[in-house]
Design an enzyme around this catalytic site. Structure first.
Site, PDB file in Angstrom:
ATOM      1  N   ARG A   1       0.785  -1.116  -0.010  1.00 35.53           N
ATOM      2  CA  ARG A   1       0.022  -0.178  -0.130  1.00 35.53           C
ATOM      3  C   ARG A   1       0.849   1.345  -0.067  1.00 35.53           C
ATOM      4  NH1 ARG A   1      -1.083   2.762   4.346  1.00 35.53           N
ATOM      5  NH2 ARG A   1      -1.298   0.884   5.791  1.00 35.53           N
TER       6      ARG A   1
ATOM      7  N   HIS B   1      -3.263   4.495   4.796  1.00 31.47           N
ATOM      8  CA  HIS B   1      -4.705   3.675   4.910  1.00 31.47           C
ATOM      9  C   HIS B   1      -5.514   4.068   4.474  1.00 31.47           C
ATOM     10  CE1 HIS B   1      -7.185   0.557   6.653  1.00 31.47           C
ATOM     11  NE2 HIS B   1      -7.938   1.746   7.283  1.00 31.47           N
TER      12      HIS B   1
ATOM     13  N   TYR C   1       4.898   5.310  10.834  1.00 33.99           N
ATOM     14  CA  TYR C   1       5.294   3.941  11.103  1.00 33.99           C
ATOM     15  C   TYR C   1       5.974   3.221   9.858  1.00 33.99           C
ATOM     16  CZ  TYR C   1       0.989   3.296   8.438  1.00 33.99           C
ATOM     17  OH  TYR C   1       0.000   3.670   7.543  1.00 33.99           O
TER      18      TYR C   1
END
Length: 395
Positions: free
Chosen positions: A282, A286, A295
């Protein structure tokens, strides 16, 4: 008569025998290298120029749509959006291998499959703006699409609900004798839900013609895959449930097409479930509520940008003589104009009557919902400046 005793299939041992993780090495199907050339041992799937071009054009369309709608959310024009940047091949490549009669049950990052089936830009916009032309009457979040005519089941917010539903729907297809399958999309994070295990077990036992398509994109929001599970991805779980399993490079459109086509053939021939694990990444956040810089590193993302599925297919099309750079640039420019035009039109359409919040839920609206609706109307009348004039059209 068939021996239904499961112990009849079990080999015996007379010493302690421990089966360790990694005993089975599950390979990953890959046809195209990142530079768009074929692997030496690979064989191209039977793809016509029309289908190949439609796959590529749909991936380009989705990337433009994603970019524009993220911008619209940042401008406050819609409340929420989920992009599929970097994962376009997983949805589009698999959708291209299906029949229009096959049912699609999506998670929320498969807008490419819906676009491939013919969902229009106006339909995308009307759903995201929750206006009067939205068939869901504005009662769903943005990107929760559904279209009965295109055999695309309406998306639900909770993770994993579509997995046992897909098993049940496919069982119905089997009982009806239909020459069709159900494909069910989900992420590796959703595979941690109980619905995943219930759905796969149900499909395996009842031999349902369903393709469980897992997009393993590396993260469940901010949780990396190695913190989600210790096993060999999601593919190993299919084997554990007795489900035929394929692992495929999810950034390789040709490999995804070939894997899904073969999975569909097996599901129909043997009336059985198939699990496909598409290994992808990805590149986007998100959702518009997420900031991935917290992260993961830019260096990690750049490694996957080099495996971009759209660039990979473009290079393959060039080698086939099916790609014209000037024509493709014009297509992208026209797509941007089309998306912007549909966006402006959709946001001018009135929203649904506020009564639609409770209509169609029961045969007759019960008293407690009527009371709640009346209280909501009173609240809006009391604070009219806090709500748009088109909000619910309170009388």
């Amino acid at each position: 008569m068939q021996d239904r005793n499961h112990l009849a299939r079990v080999e015996t041992t007379h010493q302690v025998h421990i089966i360790e993780n990694g005993l089975i090495d599950i390979p990953m199907l890959q046809i195209l290298k990142p530079d768009g050339t074929l692997h030496d041992e690979a064989q191209e799937p039977a793809l016509s120029e029309d289908v190949a071009r439609k796959m590529y054009d749909t991936m380009e369309y989705i990337r433009v749509l994603d970019e524009r709608m993220i911008g619209a959310q940042r401008q406050g024009r819609i409340s929420f959006y989920l992009a599929s940047t970097g994962e376009e091949a997983a949805a589009v490549g698999s959708a291209a291998a299906l029949s229009p009669d096959d049912m699609i049950m999506s998670q929320y990052r498969e807008q490419g499959a819906l676009a491939y089936r013919g969902y229009t830009t106006s339909q995308f916009m009307n759903q995201m703006f929750s206006n009067e032309k939205d068939p869901n009457k504005g009662r769903q979040m943005p990107i929760h699409y559904g279209d009965k005519a295109l055999n695309f089941m309406t998306i639900s917010s909770p993770l994993g609900t579509q997995i046992p539903q897909a098993a049940g729907y496919a069982y119905g297809q089997k009982m009806a004798g239909n020459d069709a399958v159900t494909i069910c999309y989900f992420g590796e994070g959703a595979a941690s839900e109980g619905d995943f295990h219930a759905g796969l077990n149900m499909a395996a036992v009842l031999k349902c013609p369903v393709i469980f398509f897992c997009r393993n994109n590396g993260y469940a929001i901010s949780t990396p895959a190695d913190e989600q599970f210790a096993g060999d991805g999601i593919a190993s779980r299919g084997l554990g449930y007795g489900v035929k399993t394929i692992r495929v490079d999810g950034n390789d459109p040709l490999a995804v097409f070939a894997a899904t086509k073969r999975a569909r053939e097996l599901a129909l021939e043997e009336r059985c479930p198939i699990l496909i694990e598409a290994m992808t990444y990805r590149l986007a956040a998100h959702s518009t509520s997420d900031d991935p810089t917290g992260y993961r590193s830019r260096e990690e993302e750049d490694k996957w940008r080099a495996k971009d599925p759209i660039q990979r297919m473009a290079k393959w099309l060039q080698q086939k003589g099916w790609y014209d750079e000037a024509a493709n640039k014009q297509l992208i420019d026209e797509t941007r104009q089309e998306v912007l035009k549909a966006l402006k039109e959709a946001e001018k359409v009135s929203v649904n009557p506020i009564e639609d919040i409770v209509n169609d839920v029961y045969d007759e609206v019960p008293w407690h919902l009527k009371d709640q609706l009346d209280n909501l109307k009173d609240h809006i009348r009391q604070y009219p400046d806090a709500y748009p004039k088109t909000s619910g059209r309170v009388k």
